[in-house]
Scaffold this motif. Sequence first.
Motif, PDB file in Angstrom:
ATOM      1  N   ASN A   1      51.135  36.188  63.547  1.00 19.94           N
ATOM      2  CA  ASN A   1      50.164  36.121  63.608  1.00 19.94           C
ATOM      3  C   ASN A   1      49.202  36.370  62.528  1.00 19.94           C
ATOM      4  O   ASN A   1      48.261  36.689  62.365  1.00 19.94           O
ATOM      5  N   HIS A   2      50.137  37.654  62.111  1.00 22.37           N
ATOM      6  CA  HIS A   2      48.982  39.137  61.587  1.00 22.37           C
ATOM      7  C   HIS A   2      50.657  39.765  60.408  1.00 22.37           C
ATOM      8  O   HIS A   2      51.339  40.652  61.231  1.00 22.37           O
ATOM      9  N   SER A   3      49.849  39.807  59.128  1.00 23.09           N
ATOM     10  CA  SER A   3      50.597  40.446  58.356  1.00 23.09           C
ATOM     11  C   SER A   3      49.382  41.682  57.920  1.00 23.09           C
ATOM     12  O   SER A   3      48.895  41.279  57.088  1.00 23.09           O
ATOM     13  N   ASN A   4      49.183  42.359  58.093  1.00 26.89           N
ATOM     14  CA  ASN A   4      48.223  43.381  56.857  1.00 26.89           C
ATOM     15  C   ASN A   4      48.021  44.273  55.934  1.00 26.89           C
ATOM     16  O   ASN A   4      47.739  44.966  55.307  1.00 26.89           O
ATOM     17  N   GLY A   5      49.430  44.094  55.442  1.00 32.01           N
ATOM     18  CA  GLY A   5      50.102  44.953  54.235  1.00 32.01           C
ATOM     19  C   GLY A   5      49.883  44.245  52.827  1.00 32.01           C
ATOM     20  O   GLY A   5      50.462  45.184  52.065  1.00 32.01           O
ATOM     21  N   VAL A   6      48.320  43.998  52.528  1.00 31.77           N
ATOM     22  CA  VAL A   6      48.587  43.319  51.396  1.00 31.77           C
ATOM     23  C   VAL A   6      46.721  43.866  51.607  1.00 31.77           C
ATOM     24  O   VAL A   6      45.987  42.644  52.767  1.00 31.77           O
ATOM     25  N   ALA A   7      46.350  44.690  50.861  1.00 33.83           N
ATOM     26  CA  ALA A   7      44.332  44.692  50.736  1.00 33.83           C
ATOM     27  C   ALA A   7      44.383  43.846  49.536  1.00 33.83           C
ATOM     28  O   ALA A   7      45.017  43.419  48.446  1.00 33.83           O
ATOM     29  N   ILE A   8      43.047  42.712  49.326  1.00 31.40           N
ATOM     30  CA  ILE A   8      42.690  42.494  48.125  1.00 31.40           C
ATOM     31  C   ILE A   8      41.226  43.326  47.537  1.00 31.40           C
ATOM     32  O   ILE A   8      40.760  44.553  48.731  1.00 31.40           O
ATOM     33  N   VAL A   9      41.393  43.892  46.230  1.00 26.22           N
ATOM     34  CA  VAL A   9      40.516  44.835  45.992  1.00 26.22           C
ATOM     35  C   VAL A   9      39.623  43.963  44.453  1.00 26.22           C
ATOM     36  O   VAL A   9      40.163  43.319  43.881  1.00 26.22           O
ATOM     37  N   ARG A  10      37.921  44.424  44.978  1.00 22.21           N
ATOM     38  CA  ARG A  10      37.616  43.674  43.775  1.00 22.21           C
ATOM     39  C   ARG A  10      37.477  44.963  43.346  1.00 22.21           C
ATOM     40  O   ARG A  10      36.819  46.196  43.620  1.00 22.21           O
ATOM     41  N   VAL A  11      37.426  44.572  41.693  1.00 21.04           N
ATOM     42  CA  VAL A  11      36.650  45.494  40.667  1.00 21.04           C
ATOM     43  C   VAL A  11      35.522  45.442  40.234  1.00 21.04           C
ATOM     44  O   VAL A  11      35.494  43.880  39.470  1.00 21.04           O
ATOM     45  N   GLN A  12      34.502  45.835  40.438  1.00 18.35           N
ATOM     46  CA  GLN A  12      32.997  44.909  39.031  1.00 18.35           C
ATOM     47  C   GLN A  12      32.719  46.671  38.417  1.00 18.35           C
ATOM     48  O   GLN A  12      33.160  47.726  38.724  1.00 18.35           O
ATOM     49  N   SER A  13      32.719  46.346  37.177  1.00 20.21           N
ATOM     50  CA  SER A  13      32.617  47.365  35.731  1.00 20.21           C
ATOM     51  C   SER A  13      31.594  46.552  34.627  1.00 20.21           C
ATOM     52  O   SER A  13      31.943  45.678  34.766  1.00 20.21           O
ATOM     53  N   GLY A  14      30.217  47.316  35.382  1.00 17.70           N
ATOM     54  CA  GLY A  14      29.189  46.698  34.365  1.00 17.70           C
ATOM     55  C   GLY A  14      28.889  45.394  34.733  1.00 17.70           C
ATOM     56  O   GLY A  14      29.082  45.167  36.397  1.00 17.70           O
ATOM     57  N   ASP A  15      28.723  44.460  34.283  1.00 16.78           N
ATOM     58  CA  ASP A  15      28.577  42.874  34.997  1.00 16.78           C
ATOM     59  C   ASP A  15      29.711  41.834  35.409  1.00 16.78           C
ATOM     60  O   ASP A  15      30.210  40.580  34.919  1.00 16.78           O
ATOM     61  N   ARG A  16      31.891  42.752  34.728  1.00 18.00           N
ATOM     62  CA  ARG A  16      32.254  42.022  35.132  1.00 18.00           C
ATOM     63  C   ARG A  16      33.415  42.373  36.238  1.00 18.00           C
ATOM     64  O   ARG A  16      33.119  43.524  36.836  1.00 18.00           O
ATOM     65  N   VAL A  17      33.474  41.188  36.457  1.00 23.74           N
ATOM     66  CA  VAL A  17      34.197  41.546  37.874  1.00 23.74           C
ATOM     67  C   VAL A  17      36.167  41.161  37.907  1.00 23.74           C
ATOM     68  O   VAL A  17      36.140  40.002  37.078  1.00 23.74           O
ATOM     69  N   GLY A  18      36.616  41.337  38.432  1.00 20.89           N
ATOM     70  CA  GLY A  18      37.924  41.058  38.694  1.00 20.89           C
ATOM     71  C   GLY A  18      38.773  41.373  39.734  1.00 20.89           C
ATOM     72  O   GLY A  18      38.387  42.407  40.844  1.00 20.89           O
ATOM     73  N   TYR A  19      40.122  40.653  40.166  1.00 22.55           N
ATOM     74  CA  TYR A  19      40.134  40.612  41.695  1.00 22.55           C
ATOM     75  C   TYR A  19      42.107  40.928  41.836  1.00 22.55           C
ATOM     76  O   TYR A  19      42.538  40.648  40.786  1.00 22.55           O
ATOM     77  N   GLY A  20      42.526  42.033  42.103  1.00 23.44           N
ATOM     78  CA  GLY A  20      43.403  42.042  42.274  1.00 23.44           C
ATOM     79  C   GLY A  20      43.985  42.720  43.830  1.00 23.44           C
ATOM     80  O   GLY A  20      43.633  42.398  44.962  1.00 23.44           O
ATOM     81  N   PHE A  21      45.373  42.884  44.074  1.00 20.58           N
ATOM     82  CA  PHE A  21      45.989  43.528  45.548  1.00 20.58           C
ATOM     83  C   PHE A  21      46.749  44.717  45.470  1.00 20.58           C
ATOM     84  O   PHE A  21      47.448  45.530  44.273  1.00 20.58           O
ATOM     85  N   ILE A  22      46.400  45.283  46.739  1.00 21.63           N
ATOM     86  CA  ILE A  22      47.459  46.498  46.574  1.00 21.63           C
ATOM     87  C   ILE A  22      48.122  46.053  48.093  1.00 21.63           C
ATOM     88  O   ILE A  22      47.837  45.609  48.757  1.00 21.63           O
ATOM     89  N   GLU A  23      49.801  46.912  47.878  1.00 23.60           N
ATOM     90  CA  GLU A  23      50.364  46.361  49.553  1.00 23.60           C
ATOM     91  C   GLU A  23      50.906  47.471  49.615  1.00 23.60           C
ATOM     92  O   GLU A  23      51.685  48.750  48.612  1.00 23.60           O
ATOM     93  N   ALA A  24      51.371  47.922  50.821  1.00 18.10           N
ATOM     94  CA  ALA A  24      52.036  49.119  51.248  1.00 18.10           C
ATOM     95  C   ALA A  24      52.927  48.744  51.355  1.00 18.10           C
ATOM     96  O   ALA A  24      53.282  50.136  51.396  1.00 18.10           O
TER      97      ALA A  24
END
Length: 691
Positions: free
Chosen positions: A630-653
């Motif tokens: 019911n729960h694994s918190n070992g991966v977080a989503i990262v939103r990165v914005q530079s100016g008017d540009r946006v991207g998403y990625g992940f970091i893992e424990a």
Amino acid sequence: MVTVHRTDGGPDLGSFTRTIPAMGAWNAYGDPGWNGIPDSTPGRSIGWVEIHASSPVFGTNRVILRDGSAPSVPVALLDEEPLVQATENSLFSSLYLKNWPASAGVTQWSSAVVNNPSAYPVTITVRIRRVDGSGSLASFTRTIPAKGWWNASNDPGWTGATETDALNHRSIGWVEINASAPVLGLDRVVLRQGTTADAPVVLLDGTPLAAGARATQDLIAGWISRAPALDYVWGSANPAVEGWPTAGSSVTWRAHVRNRSSAAATAVPYRWSINGAVAATGTVNVPANGAATVDLPWTWTSSRREIAFSIDPDDAVSETHELNNRIAVDSDAISVGLWVEQSVHDYFDDHQRELGAGSNSWEDWAQRQVRMWNEMFAASIYPEAPSGVLDRIRLDKVVVVPDDALPLAGGYPTNNPNLNDRTVDLQWGFPNDASIGTFYGDHATRSSSNPFYYEASLLHELGHARYLVDVYGFNVHVSAGNRIDILENGAPIVGTPYMPYVNSWRDAVRYTPYTGLMNGNGPTVDRHSAVALNLIRGHRATLGNYNAPGNLGAYLNDLPAQNELTVRDASGAALPGASVRIYRAGPGEGWYAKVYDNTADMSLTADAAGKVLLGRCPFSATGGITHTNNHSNGVAIVRVQSGDRVGYGFIEATDFNLEYWRGRTALGRHELRVALRKQGSAVGSVDEHAP
């Protein structure tokens, strides 16, 4: 169907079909299919022939020696031999001849050729026995590749057999060949004008190797235990010492031997060796369809030694299987105990031989699993584990119990066969149920996908018993019980270029990069788990020897005190001043569930080098990694914005763990590359330019 195989088991030289009329014959001589077989080496060919017919046939093989290199030159010698019609596990020749006199100046020489028609390699044991029954002139094993052959004529084991007449450098004997799967063979005797193996041929004769009465006995070296059997210490703070014998104390290595025969095996020789040097020899009596033990006293040292035991080490006893007579273990190996219900044990005893892999019992199968696990450990080499996984595994205990007896002390019959037993570091149970004949139903295929040959899932589950977690639990899914509710411009990001699906089922957006045993079934231990295992190298169990122990995944909280993340665009350029948001995984439903809401848990701004500080644990407000049902918190989503540009990625424990294990306990350094897209741009338009 006529097929000409290569002798090394490579691609067939050729095949063709022919129709033989009723009461008729087919002659390969002059046949374009036969004559058109390509050369195996420039200008010449060698191979072996397999013929399958739609109805029973018989045939003759004709060998012609010609005085030249063309098929039309004069015949020097002709020999006819019947085609071999059946395959057998045991083949015999009445004669082994080396430089044996025939008449004035003429000597006799013999050689065997054994063919493997199987789709798998076959191991043969060749014994050249003395004619007076006093022992063997030679004994050796060879592996024949699938569809290949073994030719004795130039084999050093064959040509180097002990000479029965050393003064005249000649030998006479007889030959016994036992194979792990059915083979066929030919015995060829050559008369030569002279006393060397390359003297001119006077006469050549070939006959099929005889299929004699099959051996009915099989002696099995089952496993090696150690006495006294010591319990691991629950909650030990020093499991590298506690639970192990004291240095300099007396211990006993005990080999467990089975006799699968209705006749007792008396005075069977055995041999113990340590690091390859003979440590003890003797004989043992093993009752019919029974078992016996053989002890080796030893003075304990924690320094690793190879302890090996062989029953019938010189192959004096004719057996149905010769490859299960020896076991070798490392003295400091982690111990495993297996509990198996009687019907399961009997099922393996009845069918293991059908694999043609040299196994003939449940113990043989179990030892194969341990051997392949140890090979996996040795092969799992990474920068943080340059020598692979350092521990080795030893099968210490096999307990056969009545059907429906497991578990013996509560729990599950598989995970917890005997919760009262703390003498081993790992345990697993094999209960009898209706699925046994299905799950283990493939008795022919020798592959990693057939559990009757190699049960990778067993090693995976025992990995949990050692304390390893499921690495596949760090994958990010959007199936039932898992959600990503993050919006961009009011629309969900899942399934868009911001966060595309990574599989055709459209239920996953990210797979962990760490592949191996704990992210499935192998063929190596994944990088993260390999290093985690080395953290407890040489440790006895501490909080359980079953799946799951109390210290399952304890290493997941090995995190640097501070962590620095550099954000970059897809080309690798740093993003100074970028806005960085961290979304943590909350609980959901199901194993390793993850739910990401639309509210960022951390909001940061990158410095001039594109770096942000994440603290010790950006994955949780409480500072701990959760990885369970019911729960694994070992991966977080990262939103990165530079100016008017946006991207998403992940970091893992797991990456944070690896940084910590590299010695960067104060500050871990990480990088994240994201593909930036202009806010409000059409879906799919990707801006790959640096800012």
